[in-house]
Design a protein around this motif. Sequence first.
Motif, PDB file in Angstrom:
ATOM      1  N   UNK A  44     134.381  19.217  70.754  1.00  0.00           N
ATOM      2  CA  UNK A  44     133.503  19.512  69.610  1.00  0.00           C
ATOM      3  C   UNK A  44     132.447  18.417  69.500  1.00  0.00           C
ATOM      4  N   UNK A  45     131.180  18.821  69.464  1.00  0.00           N
ATOM      5  CA  UNK A  45     130.075  17.860  69.375  1.00  0.00           C
ATOM      6  C   UNK A  45     129.037  18.402  68.403  1.00  0.00           C
ATOM      7  N   UNK A  46     128.537  17.549  67.519  1.00  0.00           N
ATOM      8  CA  UNK A  46     127.357  17.854  66.706  1.00  0.00           C
ATOM      9  C   UNK A  46     126.265  16.878  67.129  1.00  0.00           C
ATOM     10  N   UNK A  47     125.129  17.399  67.598  1.00  0.00           N
ATOM     11  CA  UNK A  47     124.130  16.511  68.192  1.00  0.00           C
ATOM     12  C   UNK A  47     122.719  17.019  67.948  1.00  0.00           C
ATOM     13  N   UNK A  64     115.946  20.452  71.822  1.00  0.00           N
ATOM     14  CA  UNK A  64     114.807  20.951  71.042  1.00  0.00           C
ATOM     15  C   UNK A  64     114.589  20.146  69.770  1.00  0.00           C
ATOM     16  N   UNK A  65     115.213  18.946  69.712  1.00  0.00           N
ATOM     17  CA  UNK A  65     115.060  18.045  68.566  1.00  0.00           C
ATOM     18  C   UNK A  65     115.575  18.687  67.277  1.00  0.00           C
ATOM     19  N   UNK A  66     116.621  19.519  67.401  1.00  0.00           N
ATOM     20  CA  UNK A  66     117.251  20.133  66.238  1.00  0.00           C
ATOM     21  C   UNK A  66     118.752  19.896  66.311  1.00  0.00           C
ATOM     22  N   UNK A  67     119.403  19.923  65.140  1.00  0.00           N
ATOM     23  CA  UNK A  67     120.852  19.734  65.095  1.00  0.00           C
ATOM     24  C   UNK A  67     121.553  20.986  65.646  1.00  0.00           C
ATOM     25  N   UNK A  68     122.563  20.740  66.471  1.00  0.00           N
ATOM     26  CA  UNK A  68     123.375  21.834  67.029  1.00  0.00           C
ATOM     27  C   UNK A  68     124.841  21.447  66.974  1.00  0.00           C
ATOM     28  N   UNK A 106     127.984  27.832  70.302  1.00  0.00           N
ATOM     29  CA  UNK A 106     126.878  26.976  69.878  1.00  0.00           C
ATOM     30  C   UNK A 106     126.428  27.461  68.512  1.00  0.00           C
ATOM     31  N   UNK A 107     126.467  26.541  67.547  1.00  0.00           N
ATOM     32  CA  UNK A 107     126.125  26.877  66.160  1.00  0.00           C
ATOM     33  C   UNK A 107     126.972  28.042  65.670  1.00  0.00           C
TER      34      UNK A 107
END
Length: 809
Positions: free
Chosen positions: A109-112, A166-170, A185-186
């Motif tokens: 699990x990763x939030x990046x 894309x410089x957005x949180x995922x 993803x998301x």
Amino acid sequence: QFLFLFLLRGGRWTEQIHAMESRVLLRTFCLILGLGAVWGLGVDPSLQIDVLTELELGESTTGVRQVPGLHNGTKAFLFQDTPRSIKASTATADQFFQKLRNKHEFTILVTLKQTHLNSGVILSIHHLDHRYLELESSGHRNEVRLHYRSGSHRPHTEVFPYILADDKWHKLSLAISASHLTLHIDCNKHYIEDHKAEIRAVNIPFLKLGIQTCPTCNDFHGLVQKIMELQDILAKTSAKLSRAEQRMNRLDQCYCERTCTMKGTTYREFESWTDGCKNCTCLNGTIQCETLTCPNPDCPLKSALAYVDGKCCKECKSICQFQGRTYFEGERHTVYSSSGVCVLYECKEQTMKLVESSGCPALDCPESQQITLSHSCCKVCKGYDFCSERHNCMENSVCRNLNDRAVCSCRDGFRALREDNAYCEDIDECAEGRHYCRENTMCVNTPGSFMCICKTGYIRIDDYSCTEHDECITNQHNCDENALCFNTVGGHNCVCKPGYTGNGTTCKAFCKDGCRNGGACIAANVCACPQGFTGPSCETDIDECSDGFVQCDSRANCINLPGWYHCECRDGYHDNGMFSPSGESCEDIDECGTGRHSCTNDTICFNLDGGYDCRCPHGKNCTGDCIHDGKIKHNGQIWVLENDRCSVCSCQNGFVMCRRMVCDCENPTVDLFCCPECDPRLSSQCLHQNGETLYNSGDTWIQNCQQCRCLQGEVDCWPLPCPEVECEFSVLPEGECCPRCVTDPCQADTIRNDITKTCLDEMNVVRFTGSSWIKHGTECTLCQCKVKPFHAGRELSASYSLSSEIVMA
């Protein structure tokens, strides 16, 4: 740029986070281990590893800075600008190791938040050059990749097309179990693959993940069905076993013995019999005989020893004394009177008795050709066949005619066992030295004769002599086609030719300088290069774009890459998500409809193929100015984008033109952020997996069938493309990246038309893979059973496709 490495060094786990000149925010990074662990529904803390917490990242950690996270009150870690080497403590490493041991499934699990065009590894478990499990995100190719080694020890790569950079949180989760890969993803499922137990084990030294010893959640229903099928098979097998045991019980009293057969008669084990002058015994199914020893008894008065029909040894028989001679019982004698009359006597009951004459047959030969017999009053013609009458010549003895009687004679190669030659035995010429076999031969006895057999490594000259066999000349050697054959006494030697190495029976080509970029040595100093490379050692990349090998779509530009190329959509176009390699998936961007134009308020936007146009309404005068990001740009004005300092825009008659800066590495003022390939600093170099080789920014190379590129300290690798193999059987040789065609199906790794796969046609008739038929009720529809191709290492399944053709008679 971000990189998590779990390295095995000295039996201990260490973790490193390494990045160069990039911005990446990580809020959560966890490993969820065990069976049935579902994120968001509660996780056993003992089965959870919070990597970022365990690393104890803080303000004092070089290159890592704590920043606000995705939501208010949450924290994240920013990895940027400088090289970092972060190691977990020994206690933390031991904790990771103990939790990962013997787990059958786990979830990452990763939030990046990842910047544009950034590439890096999220999680890597490897030792030296061997990657056992690695998850990476490529902003250059807009892919999420999973590399792993399965039970076959061959590397596999799964590619999931998705833009993370894309410089957005995922939020990303990858669940790996014994037979499934599931990517979210998301919170949206983007990929799921049932490997049918192909991932029997993700093999890691001191650790094995994914061994299917317990059912996972995804496998449960299938296992229940399989258990029901096995129970049915077990019941049927038990019934068959019970019937077999009953039959076996009835055989307990039986005794199986080997028998012997001789002259049509069958003899049991240990049974003995007399065959002529030999005593024979059946021993373990083999007949063993020895010469009979005859007794020598004392005969009573008026009897003597004589041969008896059908018996080898003499027995006592009655005798008669007549005219000074001795006659045995049954013998006859003729006497002629003074007048020439023939009188016939026969020995009966020890007395010579007169035998009445029954008359003689008429002879068809002159009197001069007639012969008088001593045991008959009737004459016979010369050449009479006495053997046609009853004789006592036995096996291996033949009857021969004399002038007045028949006698027995042993066949060639046999000797007499008694004086009348009625019984004969084979002469062993080999044992008695009565053969003519010369050197290099072995004598083998045969009934009535012998044979001269050549020794190993020799060939026959004639029936009695052999000479050395030159296997090299007769091509009866086992040398490799790339070896030299040297004849020796009784054999031969094989030596590999110059330019080849091996033991002679197997020789492999040797290339002195080696084959680079995944090439294979196929002959002495000759390399077979993979697609996209050429040169004696495959050292030269083929520029497919400039050499005219590639024809990109008119809406795309050709970009050369090492061993490959890429058709990239031109300005004003974007990919529709199909990612066609030739650029056919590029579609026009409707700048007017999406609001991505810069037409001022006094102009009207008209969409064009690959762009747009700002036109003045009829009857009005326009300024030619542009609107960009809500600001007015005058006609002819040039500016740099605020959110992308690597792009330059200009306003030309109400139309905004933007492009990427051209990188000139010779210019000392070049912006290294926009042109990372021009960065000469050590911090922008990439370290090879072996820890010895450094690559400069912009360098490209081939590693483990992966095409790699170094940009500003970050490495992006993707699988080398392989040409389509148009053959029935193919194999992936060890040390090579692409499969080759072979003719032997026993050597094949992949069978194009696997006949074990079948299809059900529209009439529910089973069809083998590769077979074709005309669809029922039609004349022009051809159906074919085909194997659906999957990625390497996946199971094949079959389906049938329909295609219409005009059949010409």
